[in-house]
Scaffold this motif. Structure first.
Motif, PDB file in Angstrom:
ATOM      1  N   ILE A  43       0.827  -1.205   0.000  1.00 27.55           N
ATOM      2  CA  ILE A  43       0.000   0.000   0.000  1.00 27.55           C
ATOM      3  C   ILE A  43       0.860   1.254   0.000  1.00 27.55           C
ATOM      4  CG2 ILE A  43      -1.622   1.337   1.395  1.00 27.55           C
ATOM      5  CD1 ILE A  43      -2.801  -1.394   2.284  1.00 27.55           C
ATOM      6  N   ALA A  44       1.877   1.263   0.883  1.00 26.46           N
ATOM      7  CA  ALA A  44       2.679   2.478   1.037  1.00 26.46           C
ATOM      8  C   ALA A  44       3.481   2.801  -0.226  1.00 26.46           C
ATOM      9  CB  ALA A  44       3.604   2.342   2.247  1.00 26.46           C
ATOM     10  N   GLN A  45       4.007   1.761  -0.894  1.00 24.21           N
ATOM     11  CA  GLN A  45       4.768   2.038  -2.128  1.00 24.21           C
ATOM     12  C   GLN A  45       3.871   2.711  -3.162  1.00 24.21           C
ATOM     13  OE1 GLN A  45       7.787   1.978  -2.122  1.00 24.21           O
ATOM     14  NE2 GLN A  45       8.705   0.158  -1.197  1.00 24.21           N
ATOM     15  N   GLY A  46       2.641   2.238  -3.264  1.00 25.92           N
ATOM     16  CA  GLY A  46       1.721   2.845  -4.224  1.00 25.92           C
ATOM     17  C   GLY A  46       1.343   4.258  -3.818  1.00 25.92           C
ATOM     18  N   LEU A  47       0.988   4.440  -2.540  1.00 23.94           N
ATOM     19  CA  LEU A  47       0.562   5.768  -2.079  1.00 23.94           C
ATOM     20  C   LEU A  47       1.670   6.793  -2.247  1.00 23.94           C
ATOM     21  CD1 LEU A  47      -1.420   5.019   1.214  1.00 23.94           C
ATOM     22  CD2 LEU A  47      -2.303   5.484  -1.072  1.00 23.94           C
ATOM     23  N   ASN A  89      -4.313  10.115  -2.194  1.00 19.39           N
ATOM     24  CA  ASN A  89      -5.227   8.977  -2.113  1.00 19.39           C
ATOM     25  C   ASN A  89      -5.253   8.494  -0.667  1.00 19.39           C
ATOM     26  OD1 ASN A  89      -6.521   6.536  -2.233  1.00 19.39           O
ATOM     27  ND2 ASN A  89      -5.093   5.579  -3.653  1.00 19.39           N
ATOM     28  N   ILE A  90      -6.356   8.759   0.044  1.00 14.95           N
ATOM     29  CA  ILE A  90      -6.430   8.265   1.424  1.00 14.95           C
ATOM     30  C   ILE A  90      -7.398   7.087   1.511  1.00 14.95           C
ATOM     31  CG2 ILE A  90      -5.843  10.511   2.387  1.00 14.95           C
ATOM     32  CD1 ILE A  90      -8.814  10.639   3.293  1.00 14.95           C
ATOM     33  N   ALA A 104      -9.796  -0.158 -10.389  1.00 19.31           N
ATOM     34  CA  ALA A 104     -11.112   0.336 -10.791  1.00 19.31           C
ATOM     35  C   ALA A 104     -11.679   1.277  -9.719  1.00 19.31           C
ATOM     36  CB  ALA A 104     -12.067  -0.836 -11.025  1.00 19.31           C
ATOM     37  N   TRP A 105     -11.532   0.869  -8.455  1.00 15.75           N
ATOM     38  CA  TRP A 105     -12.093   1.684  -7.372  1.00 15.75           C
ATOM     39  C   TRP A 105     -11.387   3.035  -7.301  1.00 15.75           C
ATOM     40  CZ3 TRP A 105     -16.633   0.414  -6.089  1.00 15.75           C
ATOM     41  CH2 TRP A 105     -17.218   0.878  -4.914  1.00 15.75           C
ATOM     42  N   ALA A 106     -10.044   3.015  -7.417  1.00 15.10           N
ATOM     43  CA  ALA A 106      -9.292   4.271  -7.424  1.00 15.10           C
ATOM     44  C   ALA A 106      -9.576   5.036  -8.711  1.00 15.10           C
ATOM     45  CB  ALA A 106      -7.799   3.992  -7.281  1.00 15.10           C
ATOM     46  N   GLY A 107      -9.871   4.299  -9.776  1.00 13.97           N
ATOM     47  CA  GLY A 107     -10.151   4.938 -11.060  1.00 13.97           C
ATOM     48  C   GLY A 107     -11.382   5.832 -11.008  1.00 13.97           C
ATOM     49  N   VAL A 108     -12.362   5.446 -10.175  1.00 19.60           N
ATOM     50  CA  VAL A 108     -13.551   6.300 -10.014  1.00 19.60           C
ATOM     51  C   VAL A 108     -13.114   7.678  -9.504  1.00 19.60           C
ATOM     52  CG1 VAL A 108     -15.715   6.592  -8.759  1.00 19.60           C
ATOM     53  CG2 VAL A 108     -15.041   4.324  -9.546  1.00 19.60           C
ATOM     54  N   VAL A 117     -13.156  12.172  -2.064  1.00 20.81           N
ATOM     55  CA  VAL A 117     -13.785  11.103  -2.848  1.00 20.81           C
ATOM     56  C   VAL A 117     -13.205   9.746  -2.470  1.00 20.81           C
ATOM     57  CG1 VAL A 117     -14.121  10.158  -5.164  1.00 20.81           C
ATOM     58  CG2 VAL A 117     -14.413  12.604  -4.767  1.00 20.81           C
ATOM     59  N   THR A 118     -11.864   9.655  -2.326  1.00 22.47           N
ATOM     60  CA  THR A 118     -11.287   8.349  -1.998  1.00 22.47           C
ATOM     61  C   THR A 118     -11.751   7.894  -0.613  1.00 22.47           C
ATOM     62  OG1 THR A 118      -9.245   9.456  -1.302  1.00 22.47           O
ATOM     63  CG2 THR A 118      -9.258   8.427  -3.475  1.00 22.47           C
ATOM     64  N   PHE A 119     -11.905   8.858   0.323  1.00 23.16           N
ATOM     65  CA  PHE A 119     -12.405   8.445   1.643  1.00 23.16           C
ATOM     66  C   PHE A 119     -13.843   7.939   1.549  1.00 23.16           C
ATOM     67  CE2 PHE A 119     -14.788   8.883   5.466  1.00 23.16           C
ATOM     68  CZ  PHE A 119     -13.991   8.214   6.364  1.00 23.16           C
ATOM     69  N   MET A 120     -14.694   8.701   0.840  1.00 27.24           N
ATOM     70  CA  MET A 120     -16.104   8.303   0.729  1.00 27.24           C
ATOM     71  C   MET A 120     -16.218   6.936   0.048  1.00 27.24           C
ATOM     72  SD  MET A 120     -17.736  10.797   2.077  1.00 27.24           S
ATOM     73  CE  MET A 120     -17.031  12.271   2.781  1.00 27.24           C
ATOM     74  N   LEU A 121     -15.369   6.703  -0.959  1.00 28.10           N
ATOM     75  CA  LEU A 121     -15.407   5.418  -1.660  1.00 28.10           C
ATOM     76  C   LEU A 121     -15.035   4.266  -0.734  1.00 28.10           C
ATOM     77  CD1 LEU A 121     -13.913   6.329  -5.159  1.00 28.10           C
ATOM     78  CD2 LEU A 121     -16.208   5.491  -4.682  1.00 28.10           C
TER      79      LEU A 121
END
Lengths: 364, 305
Positions: free
Chosen positions: A74-78, A88-89, A131-135, A150-154
């Motif tokens: 996760i951390a490498q991507g964030l 992206n949270i 896909a989820w992050a893509g939204v 948005v990322t939190f709400m998702l």
């Protein structure tokens, strides 16, 4: 008379990020000591329970490595997104959707012995996370909607989606109505690496992503463009680096990595899809990324430390009777102290004595 | 008629926690401070308020304790961003995580316990008016205080010298500094006010709205509050309208099932977040509109010496 001044560093120091991280860890230990005292536990004993005890047994080390894998992914991507100032949270939600994606395959092809099932689940999980992050990327790029919110709400939506699926369509029909899926077979789970522990091969996914992140950040043009967009948005725009592209790239990479972490959980220690897929790895991953100085190698160490805090929190509950709520406080303190010390990245504290002031320098 | 009473009185109560936190966050954001730690401060306020009420037996003590702890947490955020010049987004997240950890530690021994909720205010004959009475005049005191807070916030920001100073600092802290205004002090004050209000909002959830403590009970409301300031384009009346809108949406979850409509309960639980996402996209669609309305220095690291 000697005195101390804070001044700008003439050049970026390689050691500064390491100093800042170590200082933050030291301050967290001091803060943690007060916390243990509040619970009536001798500070050194408490710190020993959190930071040393887990490393005394093969099982403990195994647990640390087990929890390190998702945090590392996760951390490498964030971190790649954070460098580009794309926050992206919602890695927690992307993890959940990744876990759902992988579980769909595992349930669909239950009983198969095909060696392709696990690779398929890995891809399905990655695609789910992307896909989820893509939204969020779409809404930010097309509608300018703040990606933090948005990322939190998702994430909250993903959690409800998970609850719905495990209590309905993906529930084990023979499971006495427990909200969980069937147990996955051996071909749908990662092989155990060290006998007697739960460490599985998903750790290699984390290490692989670390290598890829290192190459991406230091060697690729796309990684360079992202960093410029984060440090100097004006310069990036002037150079013709597309900010929309940066948003898509940052969110898809971090979402995909979080999705992989979700696969690691359902095809690893859980062996099924259930309500509690993650003990907050998505949020802890934010701390790991920052604590690691947004650098792939730093994140490698930071993820080990954060995994130790997770396992150590459980150990502290058992050995000294401190509630494992301290895990959350330790995590918060680590990030808070890191940020407090982070001015040392660009500034330095220098001791000035009469000898170091050159003669004829103007008096202040 | 019963439905109307349920919707209006329910919305007023459901929006109260959001209103407190949102007015506080609005003042902080007007001064240029994007405090993303609201969720953690509300959670801490909820735990602290609940424990303080359980120990003292007084609702006032509960709200006071929650406000003080919320303010203390938010001042850590202020110190990170104003003294140590840390990134506002990361600092807000840090306080949010710290606050969630703190809330679970504070409330550990009270998990699942209940307290007596806040009593309805006795408004005499007003409460007995048919229809209007049950809709508006059978509420607890915090519901009315939250309405007072809307007007007080509007008055502060738009009709006082302090409000002008706050807005000026939010637009350009450098110019405000050059004019001799105490930028750091005023920003810290605004943030502390926001923290105290978030604490009260959280305590309202645990001691009045649903008088019990359960870890995770704030359930994203702190983030909805941050989203509300964007919906409301940093204008008091629009933010307040947004809070009531979300209050009514959170009622949906309760009412849809009561009316026997067969929808997965999880879809109803997810509704506030889905609506937030859609509304954010609709409102933010025009970047120029957002840029014109948002405080110009919002989220930017302070560059003063």
């Amino acid at each position: 008379m000697a005195r101390f001044v804070i001044e700008a560093r003439p050049e970026r120091s390689v050691w500064a990020p390491i100093q800042v991280s170590l200082l933050a860890i030291l301050l967290t230990c001091i803060g943690g000591s007060f916390l243990f005292m509040a619970y009536g536990v001798a500070p050194l004993k408490g710190l020993e329970a959190v930071f040393i005890d887990p490393l005394r047994s093969t099982y403990g080390i195994g647990e640390v490595l087990l929890k390190m894998a998702p945090l590392l992914l996760i951390a490498q991507g964030l971190a790649i997104g954070f460098r580009a100032q794309v926050w992206n949270i919602g890695a927690e939600g992307q993890l959940i959707v990744g876990a759902i994606g992988a579980s769909l395959l595992a349930i669909q092809f239950d009983g198969t012995t095909s060696p392709l099932l696990l690779p398929g689940m890995i891809i399905a999980g990655m695609v789910g996370g992307m896909a989820w992050a893509g939204v969020a990327a779409f809404l930010r790029a097309q509608f300018n909607a703040n990606e933090i919110l948005v990322t939190f709400m998702l994430t909250s939506v993903a959690l409800q989606l998970l609850y719905y699926l495990v209590s309905g369509p993906m529930r084990d029909p023979m499971g006495f109505n427990f909200p969980q899926s069937i147990s996955f077979g051996p071909s749908a789970t990662f092989p155990i690496l060290i006998p007697g522990t739960r460490v599985n091969a998903s750790l290699f996914l984390g290490l692989g992503v670390t290598v890829l992140a290192l190459i991406f950040v230091q060697r690729s043009l796309a990684g360079y463009k992202l960093s410029v967009g984060g440090v100097a948005p004006g310069a990036a725009m002037y150079a013709g680096f597309s900010s929309k592209r940066a948003i898509w790239l940052a969110l898809l990479i971090s979402g995909g990595a979080a999705g992989l972490a979700g696969v690691g959980e359902v095809a690893g220690p859980l062996g099924m899809l259930q309500r509690n897929v993650s003990p907050g790895y998505g949020y802890a991953g934010i701390i790991v990324a920052v604590l690691g100085g947004l650098h792939p190698i730093g994140i490698l160490f930071a993820s080990a430390l954060m995994a130790l805090v997770y396992v150590g929190g459980d150990f502290a509950l058992l050995t000294v009777g401190v509630p494992n709520a301290v895990t959350g406080i330790f995590q918060g303190m680590l990030l808070t102290f890191y940020l407090a010390c982070s001015f040392l990245l660009t500034q330095r504290i220098r001791r000035i004595t009469p000898e170091t002031v050159p003669k004829g320098a103007p008096a202040e | 008629m019963d439905v109307l009473i349920f919707i209006v009185s329910g919305t007023l109560a459901a929006a109260t926690a959001l209103l407190f936190a949102a007015m506080g966050e609005l003042v902080a954001e007007k001064s240029g401070m994007l405090n993303l730690g609201i969720e953690g401060m509300m959670a801490t306020g909820a735990a602290m308020g609940f424990v303080a009420l359980s120990v003292s037996g007084s609702h006032s003590v509960g709200f006071l304790a929650a406000a003080v702890l919320g303010a203390v947490l938010s001042l850590i955020y202020a110190m990170l961003t104003l003294v140590f010049r840390a990134n506002q987004v990361a600092s807000g997240l840090a306080i949010g995580i710290l606050g969630l950890g703190l809330s679970s530690a504070i409330g550990k021994n009270y998990e699942g316990k209940t307290v007596t909720g806040l009593e309805e205010l006795d408004l005499g004959p007003l409460s007995d008016i048919p229809l209007l009475g049950p809709m508006f005049f059978q509420q607890d005191v915090m519901v009315y205080l939250s309405i007072v807070l809307i007007f007080a916030t509007w008055y502060l920001l738009n009709r006082t010298k302090l409000g002008l100073i706050i807005r000026a600092i939010g637009e350009s802290p450098e110019s405000a500094h050059a004019l001799g205004l105490k930028v750091r002090l005023i920003r810290a004050g605004c943030v502390a006010f926001g923290g105290a209000m978030a604490g009260i909002g959280g305590a309202y959830m645990s001691t009045a709205y649903t008088p019990l403590w359960a870890e995770g009970m704030i359930a994203g409301r702190g983030w909805i509050v941050v989203a509300l300031t964007v919906f409301g384009t940093w204008i008091v009346k629009r933010v307040a309208f947004g809070a009531y809108l979300f209050g009514s949406i959170s009622l949906l979850e309760l009412s849809i099932q009561a009316f026997g409509v067969n929808v997965p309960s999880q879809l109803m639980s997810a509704m506030p977040y889905i609506v937030t996402i859609v509304m954010l996209a609709v409102i933010s669609r025009n970047p120029v509109f957002i840029r014109l309305n948002s405080p110009a220095s919002l989220g930017a690291t302070l560059k003063l010496n």
